[in-house]
Write an enzyme that holds these catalytic residues in place. Structure first.
Site, PDB file in Angstrom:
ATOM      1  N   HIS A  55      -3.836 -83.939 -42.110  1.00  0.00           N
ATOM      2  CA  HIS A  55      -2.679 -83.153 -41.927  1.00  0.00           C
ATOM      3  C   HIS A  55      -1.629 -83.867 -41.183  1.00  0.00           C
ATOM      4  O   HIS A  55      -0.393 -83.529 -41.178  1.00  0.00           O
ATOM      5  CB  HIS A  55      -2.981 -81.686 -41.284  1.00  0.00           C
ATOM      6  CG  HIS A  55      -1.942 -80.903 -41.478  1.00  0.00           C
ATOM      7  ND1 HIS A  55      -1.611 -80.264 -42.611  1.00  0.00           N
ATOM      8  CD2 HIS A  55      -1.378 -80.124 -40.626  1.00  0.00           C
ATOM      9  CE1 HIS A  55      -0.962 -79.237 -42.686  1.00  0.00           C
ATOM     10  NE2 HIS A  55      -0.649 -79.127 -41.093  1.00  0.00           N
TER      11      HIS A  55
ATOM     12  N   TYR B  13      11.216 -75.403 -40.281  1.00  0.00           N
ATOM     13  CA  TYR B  13       9.550 -74.790 -40.146  1.00  0.00           C
ATOM     14  C   TYR B  13       9.700 -73.394 -40.040  1.00  0.00           C
ATOM     15  O   TYR B  13       9.162 -72.859 -41.029  1.00  0.00           O
ATOM     16  CB  TYR B  13       9.080 -75.377 -38.630  1.00  0.00           C
ATOM     17  CG  TYR B  13       7.612 -75.308 -38.698  1.00  0.00           C
ATOM     18  CD1 TYR B  13       6.595 -76.131 -39.206  1.00  0.00           C
ATOM     19  CD2 TYR B  13       7.092 -74.091 -38.091  1.00  0.00           C
ATOM     20  CE1 TYR B  13       5.197 -75.732 -39.332  1.00  0.00           C
ATOM     21  CE2 TYR B  13       5.760 -73.736 -38.057  1.00  0.00           C
ATOM     22  CZ  TYR B  13       4.722 -74.833 -38.576  1.00  0.00           C
ATOM     23  OH  TYR B  13       3.409 -74.499 -38.574  1.00  0.00           O
TER      24      TYR B  13
ATOM     25  N   ASP C 206      -6.894 -83.853 -45.990  1.00  0.00           N
ATOM     26  CA  ASP C 206      -6.072 -82.667 -45.375  1.00  0.00           C
ATOM     27  C   ASP C 206      -7.117 -81.646 -45.396  1.00  0.00           C
ATOM     28  O   ASP C 206      -7.200 -81.032 -46.400  1.00  0.00           O
ATOM     29  CB  ASP C 206      -4.820 -82.396 -45.678  1.00  0.00           C
ATOM     30  CG  ASP C 206      -4.044 -81.402 -44.926  1.00  0.00           C
ATOM     31  OD1 ASP C 206      -4.854 -80.820 -44.116  1.00  0.00           O
ATOM     32  OD2 ASP C 206      -2.911 -81.407 -45.071  1.00  0.00           O
TER      33      ASP C 206
END
Length: 720
Positions: free
Chosen positions: A687, A488, A652
């Protein structure tokens, strides 16, 4: 931009990590991507001038999510993708395996509201968790709210629920199709009947009750154009008084130009005496205000008037405020101040900063300091005088969460998990300091059959970075293990150990799962975060590349068996890494990624990410830096890119799907190698939050099938 802890599990372990490595080598080629006929994606002559550099943007038309042309492109791409996936012989087997192992009862920690104890439960394969309640520990449980009945296909989810002071009233928010736009419904908690009209057009909002009379929530003006992609800029805090129309809700903060911020939130103290208001323009750093609700027409009181640090009021004892802050304390501390003089010059240390990152909570008249030590939890309990009561003995090395309760509670519940331990819930006697197991998933999974270890590798600039590597015991380190490297590296988000049934299925097949704690995250506080932002963003990509190289050098895997995966900011990570080092991995799996770094800030609330990224409009220097790594703009014709499956959702509205659309179009046009480039676009999905269980299982089955197939496996490494 980060996903919540899921209580997932696995059963039925298989002995051998691989059946026959030589058989794998013999079949290490698959169908050529030249057999794939990608949709013809039209190119439009669109050019933007950035400080004298003219940048072509031929696929900008894909940003229009309401156009028929975009809709047709999505359908055409999905047809190619799913036709390809359907030809993978073991795709169905993986789906069946995931489905079987997913099917166990999942229970959330109980919490008390009024006369009832509430808890969330999923029987196994329900698309959404159901809210139950009972009167007392021995009461009979009844369904309070079943989100599975919100929509026939399970794509409408419960995104939040809070109760009034007495517990007799409740308000809950729902998301439709995964959108960040919410609706709020209000219940009589006693009768479970909806009592008012639905509040609409709510976004990025909590629900904080003031007594039983009403609650505070936040939202934007509905944007012109597409609600899924149009920019939202001025967030505002409202108070809804029960029995009134939404149009009459009182605007509390955000009405003026001086109060214009992208993210505004309001929280009422447990004693209902104070309203705390946060206001920020980015995901890091914000201002802090308060109001004394005991006064008629309370004035706005400033606690912190700049956005250089993060602070919030976490508790009060009368007029004594307890404030968490990283001001002058990058790893966090708790300070006290009186409500009459709450500004920083009056702050006094209550729990000082340490060398480890602090995440505090309160419950039962105590403070719980959850420290992150090399990405694993260590929890200490303090009283209201700041005296250390005890260090809490945790079940093992991993991630502990929770430790929150009302001030009068005698017990609280916390969760514990790591990469090989399914999430369990523990009951904690607050005064005595005793823990007992409250709920352990009833699944056939043996953590002792797996190994999870933390190592430290050296990044390009000499920085030591931790990584946890998990795999089945007995895996031979010969460079031929299929490996997923997940990362990430942004927004102060910490990747701490947690169990996932999907990852367990991957490891069941002899796969290695590795997670590095990259710079840009929050594992070592604000300094670690700031070392991976703006003009230092390349550090994050270098860390990820170094993590991959460590796995290769130490024979966990090799480039022929390595897949890189990440979502949201992690999708950017994968996109940047695969365009900088396409030779490093066999498979790339960017999910809901921020791929067009020159225009991300023009969509929805994307401008709020500028603390981490900077923007292409800031300066020529910043533009040049961003342009050099922006995935959409760094796909080079004539380059052999790894097998790639981009994943996104058509609803999203956080990282709009146009990012993924444009990246996939660039890759399909310029791919010089034989590896396929696909985009898997989930419809009626956003998302990630609230995604139905069935949809999650299908996606994981497709990801694993695509990955193994493009590593050369004609059959699963381990039969199921």
């Amino acid at each position: 931009m980060k996903n919540k802890l899921q209580l997932l599990s696995i059963c039925l372990m298989l002995a051998a990590p691989f059946t026959n490595a030589q058989e794998h080598d013999k079949n290490h080629t698959n169908d050529k991507s030249t057999n794939l006929k990608y949709p013809q994606t039209k190119k439009v002559d669109t050019v933007t001038d950035y400080f004298g550099t003219k940048v072509k943007d031929p696929y900008r038309w894909l940003e229009d999510d309401r156009s028929e042309a975009t809709e047709n492109w999505v359908k055409a791409e999905n047809e190619v993708t799913f036709n390809y996936l359907e030809k993978i012989p073991y795709r169905k087997n993986l789906n069946e395996r995931l489905t079987k192992l997913w099917n166990y009862e999942k229970l959330g920690a109980p919490f008390t509201e009024g006369d009832y104890i509430y808890f969330y439960k999923n029987d196994g394969l329900q698309n959404q968790y159901v809210v139950y309640r009972k009167k007392g520990d021995d009461g009979e449980a009844e369904v309070f709210l079943d989100p599975n009945k919100f929509s026939e296909d399970g794509t409408t989810s419960l995104s939040g629920m809070t109760f009034s002071k007495s517990g007799k009233k409740a308000a809950y928010s729902i998301s439709e199709g995964g959108s960040d736009w919410r609706k709020i419904l209000i219940l009589n908690a006693e009768t479970r009947e909806i009592t008012e009209d639905t509040l609409r057009d709510v976004k990025f909002s909590g629900i904080s009750w003031r007594g039983d009379e009403g609650f505070y929530y936040s939202s934007y003006e509905k944007p012109e154009g597409s609600e899924l992609s149009a920019k939202t800029d001025q967030h505002r805090l409202f108070y809804h008084k029960l029995g009134t129309n939404q149009k009459d809700d009182k605007l509390v903060f955000g009405a003026t130009a001086a109060q214009k911020h992208r993210y505004v939130g309001g929280s009422v103290s447990e004693d209902n005496n104070y309203l705390y208001i946060s206001a920020r323009n980015s995901t890091s750093g914000g201002k802090l205000f308060m109001m004394d609700l005991t006064k008629d027409n309370p004035e706005l009181i400033t606690i912190l008037d700049n956005e250089e640090t993060d602070s919030y009021v976490m508790e009060n004892d009368g007029s004594k405020l307890f404030i968490f802050t990283n001001k002058d304390a990058p790893n966090g501390r708790i300070v006290t101040a009186d409500a009459s003089n709450p500004t920083p010059e009056n702050w006094k240390d209550f729990i000082p900063e340490t060398k480890n990152v602090l995440t505090p909570s309160t419950g039962g008249g105590y403070f719980f300091a959850n420290y992150m030590v090399d990405a694993v939890s260590k929890v200490k309990q303090f009283d209201y005088d700041g005296k250390l009561v005890r260090e809490i003995e945790l079940p093992g090395i991993g991630s502990a969460g929770g430790f929150g309760a009302k001030k009068e509670e005698k017990v609280l519940y916390y969760s514990f998990t790591n990469y090989v331990t399914p999430g369990s819930i523990y009951k904690y006697e607050i005064t005595e300091g005793e823990s007992e197991l409250y709920n352990k998933p009833d699944i056939d999974f043996d953590p002792s059959a797996y190994e999870s270890k933390q190592i430290f590798f050296t990044s390009k600039d000499g920085t030591k970075v931790p990584m946890i590597i998990t795999y089945k015991k007995g895996v031979k380190l010969d460079g031929k293990n299929p490996t997923i490297l997940y990362g990430y590296g942004g927004f102060n988000i910490s990747l701490t150990p947690s169990f996932s049934i999907a990852n367990a299925v991957w490891m069941e097949q002899g796969g290695v799962y590795a997670v590095p704690n990259l710079r840009g995250g929050g594992e070592y506080g604000k300094e670690w975060h700031d070392a991976g932002i703006k003009m230092k963003k390349q550090n994050v990509f270098d860390d990820f590349i170094a993590a991959a190289q460590y796995l290769i050098d130490n024979k966990y895997t090799s480039s022929d068996y390595l897949a890189v995966r990440g979502g949201s900011n992690g999708g950017l990570l994968v996109g940047a890494t695969m365009t900088q080092r396409p030779d490093l991995m066999k498979v790339a799996l960017p999910a809901v990624g921020v791929m067009d770094m020159l225009r991300y800030h023009t969509f929805t609330a994307g401008a709020g990410w500028a603390y981490d990224y900077g923007t292409s409009e800031d300066s020529k220097e910043m533009f040049d830096y961003i342009y050099a790594y922006s995935p959409v703009h760094n796909v080079k014709k004539g380059t052999k890119y790894p097998a790639t499956m981009v994943t996104t959702g058509d609803h999203d509205d956080r990282v709009v799907p146009a990012h993924s659309f444009k990246f996939a179009a660039e890759l399909q046009e310029k791919q010089a190698g034989d590896a396929p480039v696909l985009i898997r676009i989930e419809t009626k999905a956003g998302h990630g939050a609230g995604k139905p269980t069935a949809m999650i299982i299908e996606e994981y089955a497709d990801i694993f099938a695509f990955t193994l197939y493009n590593m050369g496996f004609k059959s699963l490494p381990n039969k199921m």
